[in-house]
Design a protein around this motif. Structure first.
Motif, PDB file in Angstrom:
ATOM      1  N   ILE A   1      13.339   2.226 -52.455  1.00 56.07           N
ATOM      2  CA  ILE A   1      14.148   0.847 -52.289  1.00 56.07           C
ATOM      3  C   ILE A   1      13.426  -0.489 -52.670  1.00 56.07           C
ATOM      4  O   ILE A   1      13.699  -1.347 -52.339  1.00 56.07           O
ATOM      5  CB  ILE A   1      14.581   0.889 -51.023  1.00 56.07           C
ATOM      6  N   GLY A   2      12.232  -0.057 -53.356  1.00 54.53           N
ATOM      7  CA  GLY A   2      11.470  -1.257 -53.863  1.00 54.53           C
ATOM      8  C   GLY A   2      10.486  -1.863 -52.748  1.00 54.53           C
ATOM      9  O   GLY A   2      10.493  -1.377 -51.503  1.00 54.53           O
ATOM     10  N   PRO A   3       9.770  -2.916 -52.984  1.00 57.99           N
ATOM     11  CA  PRO A   3       9.266  -3.711 -52.023  1.00 57.99           C
ATOM     12  C   PRO A   3      10.066  -3.893 -50.696  1.00 57.99           C
ATOM     13  O   PRO A   3      11.205  -4.506 -50.733  1.00 57.99           O
ATOM     14  CB  PRO A   3       8.816  -4.977 -52.357  1.00 57.99           C
ATOM     15  N   VAL A   4       9.528  -3.533 -49.418  1.00 60.18           N
ATOM     16  CA  VAL A   4      10.203  -4.107 -48.229  1.00 60.18           C
ATOM     17  C   VAL A   4      10.116  -5.696 -47.956  1.00 60.18           C
ATOM     18  O   VAL A   4       9.306  -6.327 -47.890  1.00 60.18           O
ATOM     19  CB  VAL A   4       9.429  -3.406 -46.943  1.00 60.18           C
TER      20      VAL A   4
ATOM     21  N   MET B   1      16.694   2.191 -36.688  1.00 56.78           N
ATOM     22  CA  MET B   1      15.356   1.337 -37.439  1.00 56.78           C
ATOM     23  C   MET B   1      16.368   0.945 -38.704  1.00 56.78           C
ATOM     24  O   MET B   1      16.908   1.840 -39.341  1.00 56.78           O
ATOM     25  CB  MET B   1      14.094   2.065 -37.459  1.00 56.78           C
ATOM     26  N   GLU B   2      16.213  -0.308 -39.105  1.00 58.49           N
ATOM     27  CA  GLU B   2      16.982  -0.755 -40.503  1.00 58.49           C
ATOM     28  C   GLU B   2      15.691  -1.317 -41.435  1.00 58.49           C
ATOM     29  O   GLU B   2      14.991  -2.036 -40.950  1.00 58.49           O
ATOM     30  CB  GLU B   2      17.903  -1.868 -40.177  1.00 58.49           C
ATOM     31  N   VAL B   3      15.678  -0.651 -42.382  1.00 54.19           N
ATOM     32  CA  VAL B   3      14.771  -1.363 -43.425  1.00 54.19           C
ATOM     33  C   VAL B   3      15.130  -1.561 -44.737  1.00 54.19           C
ATOM     34  O   VAL B   3      16.065  -0.824 -45.564  1.00 54.19           O
ATOM     35  CB  VAL B   3      13.774  -0.111 -43.786  1.00 54.19           C
ATOM     36  N   TYR B   4      15.232  -3.162 -45.104  1.00 58.45           N
ATOM     37  CA  TYR B   4      15.647  -3.438 -46.278  1.00 58.45           C
ATOM     38  C   TYR B   4      14.730  -3.732 -47.216  1.00 58.45           C
ATOM     39  O   TYR B   4      13.566  -4.392 -47.075  1.00 58.45           O
ATOM     40  CB  TYR B   4      16.466  -4.744 -45.943  1.00 58.45           C
ATOM     41  N   GLY B   5      14.758  -3.229 -48.605  1.00 55.45           N
ATOM     42  CA  GLY B   5      13.947  -3.512 -49.771  1.00 55.45           C
ATOM     43  C   GLY B   5      14.759  -4.176 -50.661  1.00 55.45           C
ATOM     44  O   GLY B   5      16.017  -4.450 -50.512  1.00 55.45           O
ATOM     45  N   LYS B   6      14.092  -4.616 -51.872  1.00 49.69           N
ATOM     46  CA  LYS B   6      14.581  -4.976 -52.898  1.00 49.69           C
ATOM     47  C   LYS B   6      15.794  -4.720 -53.678  1.00 49.69           C
ATOM     48  O   LYS B   6      16.788  -5.395 -54.077  1.00 49.69           O
ATOM     49  CB  LYS B   6      13.472  -5.355 -53.856  1.00 49.69           C
ATOM     50  N   THR B   7      15.695  -3.295 -53.546  1.00 41.03           N
ATOM     51  CA  THR B   7      16.974  -2.395 -54.210  1.00 41.03           C
ATOM     52  C   THR B   7      17.865  -1.541 -53.307  1.00 41.03           C
ATOM     53  O   THR B   7      18.432  -0.811 -54.011  1.00 41.03           O
ATOM     54  CB  THR B   7      16.366  -1.593 -55.585  1.00 41.03           C
ATOM     55  N   GLY B   8      17.459  -1.806 -52.001  1.00 48.58           N
ATOM     56  CA  GLY B   8      18.330  -0.986 -51.261  1.00 48.58           C
ATOM     57  C   GLY B   8      17.787  -0.737 -49.953  1.00 48.58           C
ATOM     58  O   GLY B   8      17.053  -1.590 -49.341  1.00 48.58           O
ATOM     59  N   TYR B   9      18.544  -0.045 -48.790  1.00 44.30           N
ATOM     60  CA  TYR B   9      18.140   0.167 -47.563  1.00 44.30           C
ATOM     61  C   TYR B   9      18.416   1.319 -46.889  1.00 44.30           C
ATOM     62  O   TYR B   9      18.778   2.285 -47.448  1.00 44.30           O
ATOM     63  CB  TYR B   9      19.125  -0.997 -46.872  1.00 44.30           C
ATOM     64  N   LEU B  10      17.451   1.486 -46.103  1.00 43.04           N
ATOM     65  CA  LEU B  10      17.430   2.836 -45.532  1.00 43.04           C
ATOM     66  C   LEU B  10      17.598   2.491 -43.699  1.00 43.04           C
ATOM     67  O   LEU B  10      17.029   1.611 -43.159  1.00 43.04           O
ATOM     68  CB  LEU B  10      16.012   3.373 -45.468  1.00 43.04           C
ATOM     69  N   LEU B  11      18.698   3.349 -43.188  1.00 44.82           N
ATOM     70  CA  LEU B  11      18.811   2.914 -41.678  1.00 44.82           C
ATOM     71  C   LEU B  11      18.346   4.435 -41.007  1.00 44.82           C
ATOM     72  O   LEU B  11      19.280   5.326 -41.157  1.00 44.82           O
ATOM     73  CB  LEU B  11      20.287   2.770 -41.628  1.00 44.82           C
TER      74      LEU B  11
ATOM     75  N   ARG C   1      21.640   3.343 -48.767  1.00 42.83           N
ATOM     76  CA  ARG C   1      22.364   2.954 -50.103  1.00 42.83           C
ATOM     77  C   ARG C   1      21.299   2.409 -50.967  1.00 42.83           C
ATOM     78  O   ARG C   1      20.769   1.314 -50.777  1.00 42.83           O
ATOM     79  CB  ARG C   1      23.412   1.911 -49.892  1.00 42.83           C
ATOM     80  N   LYS C   2      21.241   2.738 -52.209  1.00 45.88           N
ATOM     81  CA  LYS C   2      20.192   2.200 -53.150  1.00 45.88           C
ATOM     82  C   LYS C   2      20.941   1.978 -54.488  1.00 45.88           C
ATOM     83  O   LYS C   2      22.249   2.027 -54.593  1.00 45.88           O
ATOM     84  CB  LYS C   2      19.390   3.636 -53.524  1.00 45.88           C
ATOM     85  N   GLU C   3      19.993   1.238 -55.390  1.00 50.27           N
ATOM     86  CA  GLU C   3      20.573   0.656 -56.640  1.00 50.27           C
ATOM     87  C   GLU C   3      21.384   1.757 -57.265  1.00 50.27           C
ATOM     88  O   GLU C   3      21.071   2.833 -57.527  1.00 50.27           O
ATOM     89  CB  GLU C   3      19.377   0.217 -57.192  1.00 50.27           C
ATOM     90  N   GLY C   4      22.692   1.323 -57.995  1.00 48.18           N
ATOM     91  CA  GLY C   4      23.476   2.266 -58.545  1.00 48.18           C
ATOM     92  C   GLY C   4      24.482   2.872 -57.897  1.00 48.18           C
ATOM     93  O   GLY C   4      25.264   3.551 -58.441  1.00 48.18           O
ATOM     94  N   GLN C   5      24.336   2.813 -56.329  1.00 47.76           N
ATOM     95  CA  GLN C   5      25.345   3.598 -55.498  1.00 47.76           C
ATOM     96  C   GLN C   5      26.450   2.758 -54.877  1.00 47.76           C
ATOM     97  O   GLN C   5      26.012   1.616 -54.503  1.00 47.76           O
ATOM     98  CB  GLN C   5      24.466   4.149 -54.345  1.00 47.76           C
ATOM     99  N   LYS C   6      27.554   3.297 -55.236  1.00 51.36           N
ATOM    100  CA  LYS C   6      28.618   2.719 -54.770  1.00 51.36           C
ATOM    101  C   LYS C   6      28.965   2.450 -53.388  1.00 51.36           C
ATOM    102  O   LYS C   6      29.766   1.619 -52.780  1.00 51.36           O
ATOM    103  CB  LYS C   6      29.876   2.969 -55.603  1.00 51.36           C
ATOM    104  N   LYS C   7      28.418   3.548 -52.467  1.00 55.52           N
ATOM    105  CA  LYS C   7      28.782   3.456 -51.134  1.00 55.52           C
ATOM    106  C   LYS C   7      27.462   4.176 -50.279  1.00 55.52           C
ATOM    107  O   LYS C   7      26.644   4.728 -50.909  1.00 55.52           O
ATOM    108  CB  LYS C   7      29.967   4.319 -50.742  1.00 55.52           C
TER     109      LYS C   7
END
Length: 364
Positions: free
Chosen positions: A167-170, A274-284, A294-300
């Protein structure tokens, strides 16, 4: 050959694997029974990796209640550590008393070469933490800190994907840990007495739950300290918790990342996520095994149900046994490590100072 295999797998089913291969269980003593997390080890199924050889608890009524519940022999009980150590020689101790008592446990164990695992956090203050660290290093013992979230498969998957730059840089991490309050959820009185004491626990929700976020954030940042700590502590229920905070928000500043720790004794439901938000997506990481992303290019958003971690990485006492036996080397940036947890206590001290002074606290 077939007969030999049948005999082998029959033995595997009959006996714990460590005993089958001639590995003796690690002898563990439990010091203190007031922390309700002690039921984790007292009621643990026999895996063959650890053996409880003694229990220290001066409160006989509490000891009898818990030991009877878990069918443990009263012969295991000692009133103090000196009595225990004169009778048995444990290889490791697990501490389940107040956080303030962690120093006393290390002072007794370290010179004897006995490894120690404490319940989170490591210490009530940096003064205590440094003394404990000095003793552990001088006498070359392992000093580990146990958190429930250390064993979550979801958190480790987040760490893996961050390492793989998924997801790129945090940019931002939010760690949520809390419940309705210790009184409200009915913790045992012996636990409540010190959990709500600013000396014996070091604080309220800021210590009890703030430590989770400080531990995880330090881990995600590969051991890096924050530049600064800013915190607000509140007493929403002073009639119930007159001596300590019951709500804490802690902001951690890093060069390119912000950490937000939300710790509470006021939430309608218990949660550890825990919620982690990067430049191109997030991980929960929603719980032990559920990961949303949800990552870059994903619609949902995508949901993944992960398998629990494998032994010995799914259980604190299996982990402790593996460390004592030299099967696992504790790295400085591990969640349980002394190095990580010294940073945790430094963050918590700074949070309390920030709330007290109304200022941002810069770490050295």
């Amino acid at each position: 050959m077939r007969k030999s295999l049948v005999v082998f797998f029959t033995l595997v089913l009959m006996f714990p694997v460590p005993l089958l291969f001639g590995q003796s269980p690690v002898k563990i003593a439990v010091v203190g029974l007031t922390h309700s997390h002690v039921n984790w080890i007292l009621g643990r199924e026999a895996k063959g990796d650890v053996e409880i050889v003694g229990i220290v608890e001066p409160d006989n009524a509490l000891a009898n209640r818990l030991m009877s519940r878990h069918n443990l022999s009263e012969e295991l009980l000692y009133s103090d550590m000196e009595s225990l150590f004169s009778a048995v020689k444990p290889e490791a101790v697990t501490a389940f008393g107040s956080i303030y008592q962690h120093l006393e446990v290390v002072e007794a164990c370290a010179p004897r070469g006995i490894h120690v695992m404490v319940e989170k956090p490591l210490a009530v203050s940096m003064e205590h933490a440094k003394m404990m660290a000095d003793l552990a290093r001088k006498h070359q013992i392992h000093l580990l800190t146990n958190y429930e979230t250390t064993w979550y498969a979801s958190n480790h998957e987040v760490k893996k994907q961050l390492k793989d730059n998924v997801i790129g840089p945090v940019r931002r991490v939010i760690v949520n840990d809390g419940h309705e309050g210790p009184m409200e959820i009915g913790v045992n009185q012996e636990f409540l007495d010190w959990l709500t004491d600013p000396v014996l626990n070091g604080g309220g929700a800021v210590i009890d739950f703030g430590c989770y976020g400080a531990n995880l954030m330090t881990w995600l940042m590969d051991g890096q300290k924050p530049i600064s700590v800013t915190a607000e502590l509140k007493q929403i229920k002073p009639d119930i918790y007159p001596k300590v905070d019951d709500e804490a928000t802690i902001l951690l500043e890093y060069p390119n990342t912000q950490g937000v720790i939300q710790a509470s004794w006021n939430w309608p439901f218990s949660r550890k996520d825990m919620e982690v938000y990067g430049k191109t997506g997030y991980l929960l990481a929603k719980n032990n095994t559920l990961l949303l992303s949800r990552k870059e290019g994903q619609k949902k958003e995508k949901a993944e149900n992960l398998s629990p971690r494998e032994n010995p990485y799914n259980d604190p006492f299996s982990y402790l046994a593996a460390v004592v036996r030299g099967k696992i080397k504790v790295e400085a940036d591990d969640l349980s490590s002394l190095e990580n947890n010294l940073v945790v206590v430094e963050i918590l001290d700074a949070a309390k100072e920030s709330a007290k002074t109304g200022k941002r606290i810069y770490l050295k």
